[in-house]
Design a protein around this motif. Structure first.
Motif, mmCIF file in Angstrom:
data_model
loop_
_atom_site.group_PDB
_atom_site.id
_atom_site.type_symbol
_atom_site.label_atom_id
_atom_site.label_comp_id
_atom_site.label_asym_id
_atom_site.label_seq_id
_atom_site.Cartn_x
_atom_site.Cartn_y
_atom_site.Cartn_z
ATOM 1 N N SER B 91 17.258 -43.542 -30.458
ATOM 2 C CA SER B 91 17.747 -44.685 -31.232
ATOM 3 C C SER B 91 18.828 -45.486 -30.516
ATOM 4 O O SER B 91 19.151 -46.579 -30.937
ATOM 5 C CB SER B 91 18.295 -44.182 -32.555
ATOM 6 O OG SER B 91 19.381 -43.308 -32.315
ATOM 7 N N PHE B 92 19.390 -44.970 -29.423
ATOM 8 C CA PHE B 92 20.541 -45.593 -28.735
ATOM 9 C C PHE B 92 21.764 -45.672 -29.642
ATOM 10 O O PHE B 92 22.647 -46.502 -29.417
ATOM 11 C CB PHE B 92 20.227 -47.000 -28.219
ATOM 12 C CG PHE B 92 19.062 -47.098 -27.276
ATOM 13 C CD1 PHE B 92 18.690 -46.027 -26.486
ATOM 14 C CD2 PHE B 92 18.356 -48.273 -27.167
ATOM 15 C CE1 PHE B 92 17.623 -46.114 -25.605
ATOM 16 C CE2 PHE B 92 17.279 -48.379 -26.295
ATOM 17 C CZ PHE B 92 16.909 -47.300 -25.515
ATOM 18 N N LEU B 93 21.820 -44.860 -30.700
ATOM 19 C CA LEU B 93 22.934 -44.966 -31.653
ATOM 20 C C LEU B 93 23.930 -43.832 -31.424
ATOM 21 O O LEU B 93 23.541 -42.688 -31.193
ATOM 22 C CB LEU B 93 22.411 -44.885 -33.087
ATOM 23 C CG LEU B 93 21.442 -45.991 -33.492
ATOM 24 C CD1 LEU B 93 20.818 -45.669 -34.843
ATOM 25 C CD2 LEU B 93 22.138 -47.339 -33.536
ATOM 26 N N TYR B 94 25.218 -44.163 -31.511
ATOM 27 C CA TYR B 94 26.262 -43.143 -31.437
ATOM 28 C C TYR B 94 26.385 -42.477 -32.798
ATOM 29 O O TYR B 94 26.716 -43.121 -33.786
ATOM 30 C CB TYR B 94 27.591 -43.759 -31.020
ATOM 31 C CG TYR B 94 27.587 -44.233 -29.598
ATOM 32 C CD1 TYR B 94 27.731 -43.327 -28.559
ATOM 33 C CD2 TYR B 94 27.406 -45.570 -29.293
ATOM 34 C CE1 TYR B 94 27.700 -43.751 -27.245
ATOM 35 C CE2 TYR B 94 27.377 -46.005 -27.985
ATOM 36 C CZ TYR B 94 27.519 -45.086 -26.959
ATOM 37 O OH TYR B 94 27.484 -45.501 -25.666
ATOM 38 N N GLU B 95 26.119 -41.183 -32.839
ATOM 39 C CA GLU B 95 26.130 -40.445 -34.104
ATOM 40 C C GLU B 95 27.495 -40.485 -34.768
ATOM 41 O O GLU B 95 27.611 -40.451 -35.984
ATOM 42 C CB GLU B 95 25.759 -38.979 -33.846
ATOM 43 C CG GLU B 95 24.355 -38.761 -33.332
ATOM 44 C CD GLU B 95 23.325 -38.720 -34.456
ATOM 45 O OE1 GLU B 95 23.719 -38.437 -35.599
ATOM 46 O OE2 GLU B 95 22.146 -38.982 -34.164
ATOM 47 N N ASP B 96 28.551 -40.524 -33.973
ATOM 48 C CA ASP B 96 29.903 -40.406 -34.517
ATOM 49 C C ASP B 96 30.477 -41.740 -34.969
ATOM 50 O O ASP B 96 31.526 -41.773 -35.595
ATOM 51 C CB ASP B 96 30.832 -39.779 -33.476
ATOM 52 C CG ASP B 96 30.338 -38.407 -33.052
ATOM 53 O OD1 ASP B 96 30.058 -37.592 -33.943
ATOM 54 O OD2 ASP B 96 30.207 -38.165 -31.846
ATOM 55 N N LEU B 97 29.802 -42.828 -34.634
ATOM 56 C CA LEU B 97 30.288 -44.141 -35.075
ATOM 57 C C LEU B 97 29.534 -44.573 -36.325
ATOM 58 O O LEU B 97 28.431 -44.100 -36.597
ATOM 59 C CB LEU B 97 30.096 -45.178 -33.967
ATOM 60 C CG LEU B 97 30.845 -44.939 -32.659
ATOM 61 C CD1 LEU B 97 30.619 -46.101 -31.705
ATOM 62 C CD2 LEU B 97 32.331 -44.743 -32.906
ATOM 63 N N THR B 98 30.132 -45.489 -37.065
ATOM 64 C CA THR B 98 29.442 -46.018 -38.240
ATOM 65 C C THR B 98 28.386 -47.018 -37.784
ATOM 66 O O THR B 98 28.355 -47.437 -36.619
ATOM 67 C CB THR B 98 30.421 -46.735 -39.174
ATOM 68 O OG1 THR B 98 30.895 -47.911 -38.502
ATOM 69 C CG2 THR B 98 31.598 -45.857 -39.545
ATOM 70 N N GLN B 101 30.107 -50.108 -36.566
ATOM 71 C CA GLN B 101 30.738 -49.929 -35.250
ATOM 72 C C GLN B 101 29.695 -49.913 -34.138
ATOM 73 O O GLN B 101 29.913 -50.480 -33.064
ATOM 74 C CB GLN B 101 31.538 -48.625 -35.222
ATOM 75 C CG GLN B 101 32.848 -48.732 -35.985
ATOM 76 C CD GLN B 101 33.448 -47.380 -36.290
ATOM 77 O OE1 GLN B 101 32.761 -46.370 -36.268
ATOM 78 N NE2 GLN B 101 34.734 -47.365 -36.596
ATOM 79 N N PRO B 135 28.982 -43.020 -41.124
ATOM 80 C CA PRO B 135 28.603 -42.632 -39.761
ATOM 81 C C PRO B 135 27.090 -42.417 -39.656
ATOM 82 O O PRO B 135 26.444 -41.987 -40.611
ATOM 83 C CB PRO B 135 29.358 -41.321 -39.533
ATOM 84 C CG PRO B 135 29.726 -40.823 -40.874
ATOM 85 C CD PRO B 135 29.832 -42.010 -41.776
ATOM 86 N N ARG B 137 25.555 -40.182 -38.239
ATOM 87 C CA ARG B 137 25.210 -38.775 -38.440
ATOM 88 C C ARG B 137 24.676 -38.508 -39.846
ATOM 89 O O ARG B 137 23.877 -37.602 -40.055
ATOM 90 C CB ARG B 137 26.450 -37.910 -38.185
ATOM 91 C CG ARG B 137 26.149 -36.488 -37.817
ATOM 92 C CD ARG B 137 27.390 -35.756 -37.365
ATOM 93 N NE ARG B 137 27.822 -36.077 -36.010
ATOM 94 C CZ ARG B 137 27.141 -35.752 -34.914
ATOM 95 N NH1 ARG B 137 26.015 -35.106 -35.001
ATOM 96 N NH2 ARG B 137 27.597 -36.069 -33.729
ATOM 97 N N ARG B 144 17.982 -44.723 -39.728
ATOM 98 C CA ARG B 144 18.246 -44.870 -38.291
ATOM 99 C C ARG B 144 17.311 -45.898 -37.679
ATOM 100 O O ARG B 144 17.708 -46.683 -36.822
ATOM 101 C CB ARG B 144 18.018 -43.535 -37.582
ATOM 102 C CG ARG B 144 19.151 -42.568 -37.762
ATOM 103 C CD ARG B 144 18.669 -41.165 -37.456
ATOM 104 N NE ARG B 144 19.583 -40.218 -38.051
ATOM 105 C CZ ARG B 144 20.503 -39.562 -37.353
ATOM 106 N NH1 ARG B 144 20.582 -39.726 -36.068
ATOM 107 N NH2 ARG B 144 21.328 -38.749 -37.959
#
Lengths: 233, 219, 237
Positions: B91-98, B101, B135, B137, B144
């Protein structure tokens, strides 16, 4: 569609944007950050147990133990910072954005420098209490060596963490590659720290700081040049 | 339409890609005329994802030349990257960011004038505005996917590379995704779509390329 | 040429090496201070020299690979690092054996020994990295980067250790060497060099064959691609 396309951003802007992102992730995962800090504290503590209650020995070697604790913590921190990028192929996401690979190097290396410097600031009072040392020459010198040493661990560390995060057995590979490389940095940082803690009658501090400075120039330059080959090929 | 209407949207010249010991694509030659959209079909492991990643410049071809809007994907990599956007399995998504963000980070890298506003706008476009401060996550697979397509839309590409966009979506989600793809096409974006849902794909795309073991075959 | 490398080169190497060692062990006089113990020099010093030659080849080849990728350069890098590591380790062990009766210790933290130990660890890491990366192109690029950085590090290590140890007396080999000793050492060194070149060529061929097998397995290769034969080699020739 392509009428109001914004202009591509420069290297510095990209570096700052990525650094801001990394710091935001560090802040949002404070628990992980805390774990690294406590790991470093525990390392300092373990040295005193490993040596027994010989306070003279601890005092004499405090500089070395201090930097070993930072080195061990830096391996964990570097591994984490690239694990975050590989989780959902985020590294691809920022490469394809597109972000300059050199900006990725600079942001990761600077972020790690900030983290290690902050860690060092936290460790100094603990070291003073635990090993019975005191700052003889000046706090400014100690701060300078802390900054230079953190920079020196971060640049080669970033290059090698990028490589090992994509290899098998990455947790073993990073220290195996990094430790021999940072020996000159570790040596001069530990030596200079010892001079700060035990007095420097022969004015040797400047030459050790100079050696660290030279090490930094070489490895920040090499990393800046070679890092794009690692993540783009 | 992009100004380079004379050049084909994409052109593959004898393209091969090898992963270690396996050929994912073998001597593929193909050209997609400007203004057309392409449906990629084929079994798992037939090379669809590899082809999309080559077009996105996430990979370099082992041999041959990839051209996107008349530009070489290796030589003019950065220019090509600004034109294309990839919706990938990852997904190229940072799990820890909202969610917000995540999009703001990309908006900053793209040099958009007000990154936070741009991020909010895309979130409401994909119907995630109420979860914008959660987030990633905590997101379900479908959410996602929506956020990943918001990431693609934020980039406003000339060519959208969509790898299984309907995967992990419920029927309502599939309808939304179809609407988004139709909207992209209406605004002049070239869509390259790899999917197992051939029915949906055929209504959305004019051209079709069927891959089998890394080579183009008649469907 | 092929025949010379297969038979002539090892024969030449063994003859020259035997001559050198005969000169060193029998003909040359014993050292005035160390006696016969010093004769290990005719093994130790050539080993150290050829190890440096192998590492220098590795450095040059790694830089060349980053400038122009080719499987030949990658194979040469693997061969030179492996052989350099083996020769360097042998050199270090013979040095330790020599050190014990001479200095009373197997090991001392003098700049040369320390730098060499770090060099051996560096190239061990390099070879471990090569084993842990499966993709041949990535392996070649990454290991070139590691080889370059590791090689740049060695002079810095040497310099910093020398500084670090500056308060201690630096031990080194005696400079009083008879002309007979010089001749024996030179002949031994050439013998070792020929042997190393032969090792390098053999290992290089083996590594190149491995690479080619890796990048072109027939069962994974569509038939027309195999017939063309060249499609796999246009980017990485």
């Amino acid at each position: 569609m392509s009428t109001s396309r914004p202009r591509p951003i420069g290297l510095l802007t990209a570096t700052l944007a990525l650094l801001r992102k990394d710091l935001l992730i560090e802040w949002r995962t404070r628990a992980r950050l805390n774990a690294i800090i406590f790991f470093a504290l525990a390392t300092l503590l373990m040295f005193s147990f490993a040596l027994g209650p010989d306070t003279k020995l601890l005092e004499k070697n405090a500089g070395g133990y201090f930097w070993l604790a930072i080195l061990f913590a830096s391996v964990l921190a570097l591994g984490e910072s690239f694990r975050v990028e590989s989780e959902n192929a985020c590294m691809d996401g920022i490469r394809l954005a597109p972000a300059d690979a050199r900006a990725i190097f600079l942001s990761k290396a600077l972020g790690n420098t900030l983290l290690l410097t902050a860690l060092g600031v936290l460790l100094v009072p603990v070291m003073v209490a635990l090993y019975g040392v005191r700052i003889v020459t000046s706090v400014v010198d100690l701060g300078l060596i802390l900054l230079l040493g953190s920079l020196a661990l971060s640049a080669p560390g970033t290059v090698y963490a990028a490589i090992s995060s994509n290899a098998r057995a990455r947790d073993v590979l990073l220290p195996l590659l990094l430790f021999p490389l940072v020996i000159p940095a570790l040596l001069s940082a530990a030596k200079a720290t010892t001079l700060v803690l035990q007095g420097d009658p022969m004015r040797q501090f400047d030459s050790w700081a100079g050696l660290l400075g030279g090490f930094n120039l070489i490895y920040w330059g090499v990393g800046f040049l070679l890092f794009p080959r690692i993540i783009e090929d | 339409m992009p100004p380079l209407s004379a050049a084909p949207a994409l052109a593959l010249h004898d393209v091969s890609k090898r992963y270690g010991r396996r050929w994912a694509l073998a001597r593929l030659t193909y050209a997609l005329p400007a203004g057309r959209s392409l449906l990629l079909t084929g079994h798992n492991g037939s090379g669809k994802t590899t082809l999309l990643r080559l077009l996105a410049t996430a990979l370099n071809p082992t041999a041959g030349r990839v051209e996107v809007l008349g530009r070489d994907a290796v030589v003019e990599r950065d220019a090509v990257r600004r034109d294309v956007a990839l919706l990938s399995h990852a997904s190229f998504l940072y799990e820890d960011l909202t969610a917000h963000q995540n999009l703001t980070v990309l908006a900053r890298l793209l040099g958009l004038p007000s990154p936070a506003d741009a991020a909010s706008a895309e979130l409401s476009r994909v119907g995630l505005d109420r979860r914008s401060d959660s987030p990633v996550r905590s997101f379900s697979a479908g959410m996602r996917k929506r956020l990943a397509i918001a990431r693609l839309l934020l980039k406003a590409p000339s060519i959208a590379l969509l790898d299984e966009p309907f995967g992990e979506l419920d029927p309502a989600g599939i309808r939304d995704m179809e609407a988004i793809i139709a909207e992209l096409k209406a605004s002049g974006v070239t869509v390259i779509l790899a999917t197992h849902l051939i029915e949906q794909g055929l209504t959305l795309c004019e051209e079709r390329l069927h891959l089998q073991e890394g080579r183009a075959v008649a469907a | 040429m092929g025949k010379f490398i297969k038979w002539g080169l090892p024969a030449l190497a063994l003859v020259v090496l035997a001559a050198g060692w005969w000169l060193g062990l029998v003909w040359a006089p014993p050292d005035r201070e160390m006696g016969d113990v010093q004769r290990i020099m005719y093994v130790h010093v050539p080993l150290q020299w050829v190890a440096m030659v192998a590492m220098a080849i590795n450095f040059v080849v790694a830089i060349s690979y980053l400038m122009k990728a080719s499987w030949k350069l990658d194979a040469a890098a693997e061969a030179s690092a492996e052989i350099g590591l083996v020769l360097g380790t042998a050199g270090m062990i013979t040095g330790a054996i020599w050190g014990r009766p001479t200095w009373g210790v197997y090991w001392s933290w003098d700049p040369r020994l320390t730098s060499q130990a770090i060099m051996l660890v560096t190239y061990t890491g390099y070879l471990v990295l090569r084993r842990f990366v499966e993709d041949p192109e990535k392996r070649a690029t990454w290991s070139s980067v590691v080889a370059i950085i590791g090689a740049i590090n060695l002079p810095i290590v040497w310099f910093s250790v020398r500084w670090w140890r500056s308060l201690h007396q630096v031990q080194s080999t005696p400079k009083t060497v008879d002309p007979e000793m010089t001749l024996a050492l030179r002949v031994s060194a050439f013998g070792m060099l020929f042997l190393t070149i032969w090792f390098l060529v053999q290992r290089y061929r083996q590594a190149l064959a491995e690479r080619q097998a890796e990048v072109a397995l027939p069962d994974a290769l569509p038939s027309d691609l195999a017939a063309a034969g060249g499609a796999n080699s246009s980017r990485v020739a």
